[in-house]
Design a protein around this motif. Structure first.
Motif, mmCIF file in Angstrom:
data_model
loop_
_atom_site.group_PDB
_atom_site.id
_atom_site.type_symbol
_atom_site.label_atom_id
_atom_site.label_comp_id
_atom_site.label_asym_id
_atom_site.label_seq_id
_atom_site.Cartn_x
_atom_site.Cartn_y
_atom_site.Cartn_z
ATOM 1 N N SER A 180 -31.264 -19.615 -17.263
ATOM 2 C CA SER A 180 -30.934 -20.648 -18.244
ATOM 3 C C SER A 180 -29.479 -20.518 -18.684
ATOM 4 C CB SER A 180 -31.840 -20.527 -19.479
ATOM 5 O OG SER A 180 -33.169 -20.820 -19.157
ATOM 6 N N GLY A 181 -28.834 -21.650 -18.817
ATOM 7 C CA GLY A 181 -27.441 -21.658 -19.234
ATOM 8 C C GLY A 181 -26.768 -22.955 -18.857
ATOM 9 N N ILE A 182 -25.490 -23.050 -19.181
ATOM 10 C CA ILE A 182 -24.689 -24.229 -18.855
ATOM 11 C C ILE A 182 -23.646 -23.803 -17.834
ATOM 12 C CG2 ILE A 182 -23.106 -25.971 -19.748
ATOM 13 C CD1 ILE A 182 -24.590 -25.751 -22.427
ATOM 14 N N TYR A 183 -23.589 -24.551 -16.735
ATOM 15 C CA TYR A 183 -22.701 -24.232 -15.623
ATOM 16 C C TYR A 183 -21.820 -25.441 -15.315
ATOM 17 C CZ TYR A 183 -26.211 -20.588 -14.903
ATOM 18 O OH TYR A 183 -27.080 -19.540 -15.070
ATOM 19 N N PHE B 274 -42.903 -24.018 -7.800
ATOM 20 C CA PHE B 274 -42.895 -24.002 -9.254
ATOM 21 C C PHE B 274 -43.470 -25.319 -9.764
ATOM 22 C CE2 PHE B 274 -39.354 -21.474 -7.713
ATOM 23 C CZ PHE B 274 -39.612 -20.255 -8.306
ATOM 24 N N GLU B 275 -44.194 -25.242 -10.852
ATOM 25 C CA GLU B 275 -44.748 -26.439 -11.466
ATOM 26 C C GLU B 275 -43.602 -27.279 -12.007
ATOM 27 O OE1 GLU B 275 -47.702 -27.477 -15.147
ATOM 28 O OE2 GLU B 275 -48.164 -25.694 -13.937
ATOM 29 N N SER B 276 -43.686 -28.588 -11.802
ATOM 30 C CA SER B 276 -42.646 -29.498 -12.273
ATOM 31 C C SER B 276 -42.436 -29.329 -13.779
ATOM 32 C CB SER B 276 -43.052 -30.945 -11.964
ATOM 33 O OG SER B 276 -42.032 -31.821 -12.354
ATOM 34 N N GLY B 277 -41.182 -29.179 -14.185
ATOM 35 C CA GLY B 277 -40.839 -29.014 -15.589
ATOM 36 C C GLY B 277 -40.642 -27.573 -16.020
ATOM 37 N N THR B 278 -41.084 -26.615 -15.201
ATOM 38 C CA THR B 278 -40.908 -25.200 -15.548
ATOM 39 C C THR B 278 -39.436 -24.799 -15.479
ATOM 40 O OG1 THR B 278 -43.107 -24.675 -14.712
ATOM 41 C CG2 THR B 278 -41.583 -22.836 -14.957
ATOM 42 N N ILE B 279 -38.757 -25.277 -14.447
ATOM 43 C CA ILE B 279 -37.329 -25.003 -14.275
ATOM 44 C C ILE B 279 -36.646 -26.358 -14.091
ATOM 45 C CG2 ILE B 279 -35.561 -23.856 -12.889
ATOM 46 C CD1 ILE B 279 -37.870 -21.999 -11.880
ATOM 47 N N THR B 280 -35.737 -26.695 -14.990
ATOM 48 C CA THR B 280 -35.041 -27.977 -14.878
ATOM 49 C C THR B 280 -33.536 -27.765 -14.809
ATOM 50 O OG1 THR B 280 -34.964 -28.300 -17.280
ATOM 51 C CG2 THR B 280 -36.852 -29.259 -16.102
ATOM 52 N N TRP B 281 -32.916 -28.636 -14.070
ATOM 53 C CA TRP B 281 -31.457 -28.702 -13.994
ATOM 54 C C TRP B 281 -31.066 -30.104 -14.441
ATOM 55 C CZ3 TRP B 281 -28.910 -26.207 -9.094
ATOM 56 C CH2 TRP B 281 -29.408 -24.899 -8.908
ATOM 57 N N THR C 42 -32.554 -24.955 -17.529
ATOM 58 C CA THR C 42 -33.583 -24.411 -18.408
ATOM 59 C C THR C 42 -34.612 -23.762 -17.497
ATOM 60 O OG1 THR C 42 -33.201 -26.191 -19.985
ATOM 61 C CG2 THR C 42 -35.241 -24.926 -20.230
ATOM 62 N N ASN C 43 -34.627 -22.433 -17.487
ATOM 63 C CA ASN C 43 -35.509 -21.686 -16.588
ATOM 64 C C ASN C 43 -36.574 -20.986 -17.426
ATOM 65 O OD1 ASN C 43 -36.730 -19.922 -14.774
ATOM 66 N ND2 ASN C 43 -34.831 -19.572 -13.643
ATOM 67 N N ASN C 44 -37.772 -21.575 -17.456
ATOM 68 C CA ASN C 44 -38.896 -21.018 -18.202
ATOM 69 C C ASN C 44 -39.918 -20.354 -17.279
ATOM 70 O OD1 ASN C 44 -38.023 -21.858 -20.815
ATOM 71 N ND2 ASN C 44 -38.626 -23.932 -20.277
ATOM 72 N N ASP C 45 -39.458 -19.909 -16.117
ATOM 73 C CA ASP C 45 -40.372 -19.304 -15.156
ATOM 74 C C ASP C 45 -40.784 -17.909 -15.616
ATOM 75 O OD1 ASP C 45 -41.804 -18.929 -12.709
ATOM 76 O OD2 ASP C 45 -40.128 -17.685 -12.022
ATOM 77 N N SER D 177 -36.421 -31.284 -11.657
ATOM 78 C CA SER D 177 -37.307 -30.116 -11.751
ATOM 79 C C SER D 177 -37.261 -29.349 -10.437
ATOM 80 C CB SER D 177 -38.750 -30.548 -12.014
ATOM 81 O OG SER D 177 -38.887 -31.032 -13.314
ATOM 82 N N LEU D 178 -36.976 -28.067 -10.520
ATOM 83 C CA LEU D 178 -37.006 -27.221 -9.331
ATOM 84 C C LEU D 178 -38.468 -26.991 -8.971
ATOM 85 C CD1 LEU D 178 -35.421 -25.453 -7.290
ATOM 86 C CD2 LEU D 178 -35.650 -23.574 -8.912
ATOM 87 N N VAL D 179 -38.868 -27.416 -7.769
ATOM 88 C CA VAL D 179 -40.274 -27.296 -7.376
ATOM 89 C C VAL D 179 -40.481 -26.305 -6.235
ATOM 90 C CG1 VAL D 179 -40.966 -29.563 -8.246
ATOM 91 C CG2 VAL D 179 -40.131 -29.342 -5.881
#
Length: 134
Positions: A84-87, A51-58, A70-73, A36-38
């Motif tokens: 959001s996407g696959i890299y 950022f709240e844990s789980g809002t943006i995940t890699w 998954t970027n739900n910010d 989780s991007l924090v």
């Protein structure tokens, strides 16, 4: 007789001791997980966004070497990392450092523990540093 008793007692003590060091060892930290991007810091604007844990995940997947972001910010953050996407990615390790290369962007691994990952673009004035947690 006393000598035999002492030898048997000593053997009993030695044999009854066991080492549980192996059970207490932590597994080696790995990228292969969902992070989780924090926090994002840096850039020309001096960004420091939490950022709240789980809002943006890699999610790092070793086979194939892909990151699913998954970027739900929905905040007004200036920079929230990748959309959001696959890299595709690869890990490059030298004697000096370890770098995660995400589609031609180098992110130096500043810290990798079982619970925290810090990646840095390494540009002095306009790069970003990403802090992740599990």
């Amino acid at each position: 007789m006393k000598t035999i008793f002492n030898i048997l007692t000593l053997m009993l003590l030695i044999l009854s001791c066991n080492s549980d060091d192996d059970a207490q060892q932590n597994p080696a930290p790995t990228l292969n997980a969902t992070w989780s991007l924090v926090n994002v810091t840096g850039g020309l604007a001096g960004v420091n966004d939490d950022f709240e844990s789980g809002t943006i995940t890699w999610h790092f997947n070793n086979e194939p070497s892909e990151i699913t972001v998954t970027n739900n910010d929905t905040s007004n953050a200036i920079h929230s990392g990748y959309p959001s996407g696959i890299y595709s990615y690869e890990v490059v390790t030298t004697s000096n450092d370890t770098t995660v290369v995400i589609e031609n962007t180098d992110l130096r691994v500043i810290s990798l523990t079982t619970n925290q990952l810090i990646l840095d673009e390494g540009m002095v004035s306009d790069g970003f540093q990403y802090t992740f947690s599990k």
